[in-house]
Each structure stands twice: as C-alpha cells, then as structure tokens.
Design an enzyme around this catalytic site. Structure first.
Site, PDB file in Angstrom:
ATOM      1  N   LYS A  50       0.835  -1.201   0.000  1.00  0.00           N
ATOM      2  CA  LYS A  50       0.000   0.000   0.000  1.00  0.00           C
ATOM      3  C   LYS A  50       0.878   1.263   0.000  1.00  0.00           C
ATOM      4  O   LYS A  50       0.627   2.178  -0.772  1.00  0.00           O
ATOM      5  CB  LYS A  50      -0.896  -0.025   1.243  1.00  0.00           C
ATOM      6  CG  LYS A  50      -1.762   1.164   1.401  1.00  0.00           C
ATOM      7  CD  LYS A  50      -1.996   1.478   2.847  1.00  0.00           C
ATOM      8  CE  LYS A  50      -0.735   1.715   3.626  1.00  0.00           C
ATOM      9  NZ  LYS A  50       0.121   2.811   3.208  1.00  0.00           N
ATOM     10  N   GLN A  94      -5.283  -0.836  10.629  1.00  0.00           N
ATOM     11  CA  GLN A  94      -5.088  -2.184  10.098  1.00  0.00           C
ATOM     12  C   GLN A  94      -5.672  -3.225  11.050  1.00  0.00           C
ATOM     13  O   GLN A  94      -5.352  -3.238  12.241  1.00  0.00           O
ATOM     14  CB  GLN A  94      -3.575  -2.406   9.894  1.00  0.00           C
ATOM     15  CG  GLN A  94      -3.209  -3.688   9.204  1.00  0.00           C
ATOM     16  CD  GLN A  94      -3.727  -3.753   7.778  1.00  0.00           C
ATOM     17  OE1 GLN A  94      -3.607  -2.805   7.013  1.00  0.00           O
ATOM     18  NE2 GLN A  94      -4.340  -4.871   7.435  1.00  0.00           N
ATOM     19  N   ASP A 117     -11.659   2.862   4.853  1.00  0.00           N
ATOM     20  CA  ASP A 117     -11.986   1.432   4.818  1.00  0.00           C
ATOM     21  C   ASP A 117     -13.501   1.243   4.676  1.00  0.00           C
ATOM     22  O   ASP A 117     -13.957   0.144   4.378  1.00  0.00           O
ATOM     23  CB  ASP A 117     -11.533   0.758   6.122  1.00  0.00           C
ATOM     24  CG  ASP A 117     -10.401  -0.231   5.902  1.00  0.00           C
ATOM     25  OD1 ASP A 117     -10.158  -0.604   4.738  1.00  0.00           O
ATOM     26  OD2 ASP A 117      -9.766  -0.629   6.902  1.00  0.00           O
TER      27      ASP A 117
END
Ligand code: NDP
Length: 287
Positions: A50, A94, A117
């Site tokens: 990422k 995360q 997200d």
C-alpha cells in the site's frame, strides 16, 4: 465454454494510473495514514504494498506503527489526533487488532469522512440506505474493487441474478448492497444456507467470499456466469488458491478472476480511490 480471465492486476494498474493523473492536477496531495498495532506478518505485506502504491500515485502516505501491547485509549487518542489533522484525508486502522483493543470502539472513533476502509457504522448505514445512488458513503475497498471488475468484464448488472457467497462485514454484506444498488437481484449465502450448489448454479454473477479453498466446484457454476473469486487461501504446501476451483469453473463461466491476480490487487487501488474521494469531499475541491 472457456471463460475469459478478468485480469485484476491490469485493471488495478489502470485505476492507479488514472488516480495518479487526477492527483497530479490537484493543488494538494491527498493524505493517507495507516495505523498498525503489532507486526502481524500477513498485514505487513499489505501495508508495504500500500505504501509503495500510494507513493507512486502521488499520495502523501505514512504508516504509524504502534507496539503490540498498545491499549485501546492510546489508539483511540491517536485516531482522534488524525481526525483533526488537516493534512490527513484518510485513516485506515489495520485489522485485526490485538485482543486488548475492541475493534468496534476504534472503528467508531474514526471520523466517518476519513474512514477510507468504509467500516464506520455511518458509512455502512449509508451504503445500506442505497448511498452510491443517493448519498455519498465511503465503501469498503474489496467489494468496491469487485464492482470495478464486473464492469470491466462487461457484466450486465441491471436485473441480473447475483449470488454472494459469504456475509462478512468487510466483504459479503457491502457486496450485497453494491450489487443491489446496481439493480441486481441478490441472494446472499452463508454457512447455514441449504443447497449451496443449486443456489450458485442459478447465478449470472457469482461472488465467492468464504475463505474455504476451492469450495465452489465447476458444477456449481451456471453456463455463462461471471465469477469473481475474493477468497485467498494458502494450502499446506504453500500454493495460494481461491474459494472457487478455477480450472473446473473456467469450463463453464463466461469470465472469471484468477487467484492471485484477480480481486487482490484491486483492494489497494480502491483504497487510494477512497482516499482521493474523501479528500475531494472534505476539502470541497473539484475532481
Ligand atoms: P469471514 O470469515 O469473515 O466470512 C466468511 C463468510 O463465509 C461467512 O459469512 C461464513 O458464514 C461464510 N462461510 C464460511 N464457510 C462456509 C461454507 N462452508 N459454506 C457457506 N458459507 C460459508 O471472511 P471474509 O469475508 O473476511 O473473507 C473471505 C475470503 O476473502 C477469505 O479467503 C479472505 O482471505 C478473502 N479476502 C480477500 C480480500 C482481498 O483483498 N482480495 C480482502 C478480504 C478478504 P457465517 O456468516 O454463517 O459464518
């Protein structure tokens, strides 16, 4: 019939290139912050990929690493700081988090306008209300990537019978909402569903997200279906396979994603797309 392969790597590369082009014309760099607690090796690969993709597309991206024994208050305080930081457009915490931290509490602490997200209850709620059509919502990256792939594959969505295998918060449920918003007639299957094979066989569009290696056999696939395999499963001998038995399914489907190289590469590209969307919405800039 031998299915054509939907090349997620190529689609993701094109999406990243078009995002880079848009970012290059902005008077600012969209800011993304990834917060990682501990060093789960599987998420380490994702975070590095990422970072690389974000930098290459011109984003201002950084990973904030916290020790594995971080407590919930410390993490929520960090999220609160990022919420008010004007250069930060997107926040991604995360997952999974260590057991001393409640995942729900942390997700709820993220400013919904920076929730790239798409897991915040407000974004999930907006999506469930039909948001892509009526109200802006940040949409979870993996199902968003699936929608890109379906369009690239030329799937005719309005009125199509779509089956989603799996009902998780990060894939199955938002997938249902996105397909519904695209005017598909959607069936969602899960571990308590009866006769999975017959249900899947009726699908013109089949999205498998169960995390069970090659659960979906060739004879579960309707002739001419478009098959999207979200699953990523590592076999004991080390090989990666999806939730669909690829070689068998390819004999019946019209188009199918491989694993790896299908849905996987789309997730990061859609994270960048969400970050750009969040930046434009928050800063009131035109895209
Ligand atoms: P979860 O484990 O959270 O959910 C799995 C879902 O599948 C559940 O709804 C479960 O049903 C259902 N299920 C499990 N076994 C069966 C079965 N035998 N028959 C029918 N339904 C079943 O998984 P995720 O949604 O997080 O992930 C699914 C897969 O997608 C995994 O392989 C994961 O690695 C992959 N993935 C890939 C991503 C990418 O970037 N490409 C991103 C995210 C996930 P129930 O609800 O009843 O328990």
């Amino acid at each position: 019939m031998t299915a054509s392969i939907i090349d997620g790597k190529a689609v993701a590369a094109r999406l990243r290139a078009s995002l880079a082009e848009r970012v290059a014309h902005l008077p600012f760099r969209p800011g993304l912050r990834v917060v990682r607690v501990g060093d789960d090796p599987a998420s380490g690969v994702y975070v590095r990929n990422k970072d690389r993709a974000a930098a290459a597309a011109g984003f201002d991206s950084a990973t904030l690493q916290l020790p594995a024994d971080t407590d919930e208050d410390t993490l929520v305080d960090l999220v609160a700081e990022l919420n008010t930081d004007p250069v930060v457009d997107g926040i991604l915490v995360q997952l999974p988090l260590p057991p001393q931290i409640r995942q729900d509490a942390v997700i709820a602490a993220i400013d919904p306008a920076k929730d790239v997200d798409g897991f915040h209850p407000l974004n999930a709620g907006r999506l469930a209300m039909g948001a892509p059509l009526h109200r802006p919502a940040l949409v979870p990256c993996t199902p968003k990537g699936v929608m890109h792939l379906l369009r690239e594959a030329g799937a005719r969505l309005p009125g199509a019978r779509a089956v989603v295998l799996g009902r998780s918060q990060i894939v199955g449920r938002p997938m249902l909402q996105l397909l519904l918003a695209a005017d598909c007639s959607v069936t969602v299957l899960h571990s308590r569903s009866r006769d999975l094979a017959a249900e899947c066989r009726r699908a013109e569009i089949l999205v498998a997200a169960v995390g069970r290696p090659e659960l979906v056999r060739g004879d579960w696939i309707g002739e001419g279906a478009v098959v999207i395999d979200v699953g990523i499963n590592r076999l004991p001998e080390g090989r990666l396979v999806g939730d669909v038995a690829f070689a068998e399914a390819r004999e019946r489907a019209a188009a199918i994603t491989p694993v790896p190289g299908g849905v996987g590469p789309m997730t990061i590209a859609c994270l960048l797309e969400n970050t750009l969307e969040a930046a434009l919405a928050r800063r009131g800039a035109a895209g």
